[in-house]
Design a protein around this motif. Structure first.
Motif, PDB file in Angstrom:
ATOM      1  N   THR A  63      24.073  22.209  26.579  1.00  0.00           N
ATOM      2  CA  THR A  63      23.615  21.032  26.072  1.00  0.00           C
ATOM      3  C   THR A  63      23.746  19.865  26.967  1.00  0.00           C
TER       4      THR A  63
ATOM      5  N   ILE B 299      29.931  20.481  18.937  1.00  0.00           N
ATOM      6  CA  ILE B 299      28.743  20.683  19.599  1.00  0.00           C
ATOM      7  C   ILE B 299      27.908  21.906  18.979  1.00  0.00           C
ATOM      8  N   GLU B 300      28.708  23.065  19.150  1.00  0.00           N
ATOM      9  CA  GLU B 300      28.022  24.305  18.840  1.00  0.00           C
ATOM     10  C   GLU B 300      27.611  24.301  17.426  1.00  0.00           C
ATOM     11  N   LYS B 301      28.261  23.698  16.377  1.00  0.00           N
ATOM     12  CA  LYS B 301      27.719  23.680  14.913  1.00  0.00           C
ATOM     13  C   LYS B 301      26.796  22.852  14.793  1.00  0.00           C
TER      14      LYS B 301
ATOM     15  N   HIS C 109      29.531  20.742  27.748  1.00  0.00           N
ATOM     16  CA  HIS C 109      28.278  20.512  27.725  1.00  0.00           C
ATOM     17  C   HIS C 109      27.543  21.705  28.725  1.00  0.00           C
TER      18      HIS C 109
ATOM     19  N   THR D 190      24.690  21.756  16.981  1.00  0.00           N
ATOM     20  CA  THR D 190      23.389  22.320  17.727  1.00  0.00           C
ATOM     21  C   THR D 190      22.847  23.325  16.688  1.00  0.00           C
ATOM     22  N   ALA D 191      23.559  24.281  16.204  1.00  0.00           N
ATOM     23  CA  ALA D 191      23.247  25.228  15.597  1.00  0.00           C
ATOM     24  C   ALA D 191      22.324  24.779  14.299  1.00  0.00           C
TER      25      ALA D 191
ATOM     26  N   LEU E  76      27.851  25.151  27.481  1.00  0.00           N
ATOM     27  CA  LEU E  76      26.969  25.310  26.149  1.00  0.00           C
ATOM     28  C   LEU E  76      25.553  25.131  26.416  1.00  0.00           C
TER      29      LEU E  76
ATOM     30  N   ALA F 210      34.091  20.282  12.733  1.00  0.00           N
ATOM     31  CA  ALA F 210      32.507  20.300  12.788  1.00  0.00           C
ATOM     32  C   ALA F 210      31.884  20.132  11.559  1.00  0.00           C
TER      33      ALA F 210
ATOM     34  N   PRO G 210      33.964  21.766  22.034  1.00  0.00           N
ATOM     35  CA  PRO G 210      33.114  22.791  22.022  1.00  0.00           C
ATOM     36  C   PRO G 210      32.725  23.059  20.454  1.00  0.00           C
ATOM     37  N   SER G 211      33.501  23.184  19.683  1.00  0.00           N
ATOM     38  CA  SER G 211      32.979  23.739  18.212  1.00  0.00           C
ATOM     39  C   SER G 211      32.422  22.646  17.545  1.00  0.00           C
TER      40      SER G 211
END
Length: 447
Positions: free
Chosen positions: A385, A333-335, A380, A337-338, A383, A295, A330-331
């Motif tokens: 997204t 996209i999560e980071k 997606h 997006t955050a 999450l 990430a 997932p990690s």
């Protein structure tokens, strides 16, 4: 006016996956020739594509990017270009009609002549020669003379790309891409497949809708043409640098070799020359992210390539493999997006799923391709997204390079018509099947 790093500065960074030319004077002559050539695409067209990709980042559109693994000079024919365009138009119609979402159409076309390789050399029957790196670099024939990198081929890439773009523009503006021609895009070998028949049924529904629109006074001529953009991996630095020009409108640099260019998995290191060069151009750009990407890697690439966080500028093309995407994606996209980053996410389900069949051919299982796409959509959806697109290697011909699919191709079928000079591609029937399956996933992902 933005400055562009010199070729010498880029080579000082030790770029990966570059040809080793035996005669630097010939390289300089080829680059000098390319610098005098007109642009293949225009800066304004790149800006229009960036706006379309910005809609993808907002969850309002979907990217379909596809074409050959590696284009060849011999493949620059009207029939070959039309066949690739046709299958992409068919897939786009399926996605648009079935999922009711605008589709941004990007061809791996008019520039995809160079390929990174896992080894610098190839050995056959005890003979070792330089690896084939695409027609942009050397010849496919396994001879010493053919495999010597030749910089004149970069000029040939330009000429072949210009001819291809000329054909594409003629097709998309001259009536071939007219939505009222949806039936004519279905050839006999596709019509006999289950998904070809499903396409025919959908085409009848589209025709009835167009007839209704005409009856109430709407103008079906609006469907006469489509927007279609070119893309390729920006791999050979001499070619991309020679075709990077300062736009007269904005005094900013654009790579006019294609509308959209991307950095591959093997050349995406932050201190790499490819990242440095593309950080200076204004085109929409992509980066391939594989299972080794962290990430933090993704965040650093975004900071370097899109420091102003401009929507439509940066696309992450994920290529994890069917067995790794659900755990690895997932990690990232999560980071991303955050951090509030404006990024379009698209799935390359091809490059993580290649293996050697028992028959000796490099191939991919259609089921693995579908599984990776499904994993991409599943992540997606979990999450919240937007699964923004699909990046596939395909051809408009009836080849036998990937196993499985509705035709149930097996390892033993591969030899019947294996024509790729590099990686295996989905044939037209498999591509159409993929489009219907992705349309179902896309429809269920819409809010």
């Amino acid at each position: 006016m933005s400055t562009i790093p010199s070729l010498a500065d880029l080579h000082a960074l030790g770029p990966a996956q570059q040809p080793t030319y035996p005669d630097r004077a010939k390289v300089d002559a080829a680059v000098d020739r390319l610098r005098t050539m007109p642009p293949l695409v225009f800066a304004g067209e790149c800006d229009e594509l960036k706006d379309k990709i910005a809609a993808v980042t907002r969850g309002e559109a979907f990217i379909l990017q596809g074409g050959d693994c590696a284009e060849t000079f011999a493949g620059v024919t009207a029939d070959n270009v039309r066949n690739k365009l046709r299958v992409l138009l068919q897939m786009a119609v399926v996605l648009t009609y079935a999922a009711s979402v605008p589709v941004v159409k990007l061809g791996r076309i008019a520039g995809q002549y160079a390929k990174p390789r896992s080894s610098d050399n190839e050995t056959r029957n005890g003979v070792t020669l330089p690896a084939y790196r695409g027609d942009a670099v050397n010849g496919y024939e396994f001879t010493e003379a053919s495999r010597v990198p030749d910089p004149q081929r970069l000029v040939d890439v330009y000429n072949s790309s210009a001819a291809t773009l000329n054909l594409v523009r003629a097709f998309v503006t001259g009536g071939y891409a007219d939505l009222r021609q949806v039936h004519t895009w279905n050839t006999d070998f596709v019509k006999t497949s289950p998904f070809g028949q499903q396409y025919e049924a959908m085409a009848h529904e589209i025709e009835r809708a167009l007839t209704f629109m005409k009856a109430i006074g709407a103008d079906p001529d609006e469907f006469h043409r489509v927007d279609f953009h070119s893309s390729h991996e920006a791999l050979v630095l001499e070619y991309e640098h020679a075709l990077t020009r300062i736009d007269s409108r904005t005094q900013l640099p654009y790579d006019v070799s294609g509308h959209f260019v991307w950095i591959g998995e093997r050349t995406r290191q932050l201190d790499n020359a490819h990242v440095e060069l593309l950080s200076h151009i204004q085109n929409p750009i992509g980066v391939k992210l594989g299972p080794t990407t962290s990430a933090d890697d993704a965040l650093a690439l975004a900071a370097k390539l899109n420091p102003t966080n401009e929507a439509g500028r940066l696309t992450f093309i994920t290529r994890f493999g069917a067995g790794k995407i659900r755990d690895g994606l997932p990690s990232l996209i999560e980071k991303v997006t955050a951090e509030g980053l404006q990024v379009a996410w698209i799935c390359d389900p091809m490059h993580g799923n290649t293996f050697e069949a028992s028959s000796g051919y490099k191939t991919r299982r259609f089921d693995d391709v579908i599984d990776e796409v499904q994993g991409f959509f599943d992540v997606h959806r979990a999450l919240g997204t937007w699964p923004g697109g699909l990046h596939v290697e395909l051809t408009g011909d009836d080849v036998t390079e990937c196993v499985g699919g509705g035709e149930e191709l097996t390892d033993m079928d591969l030899s019947a018509r294996y024509e790729s000079v590099c990686d295996p591609r989905l044939n037209r029937v498999q591509s159409l099947e993929l489009a219907f399956l992705v349309a179902d996933m896309l429809r269920s992902s819409k809010p």
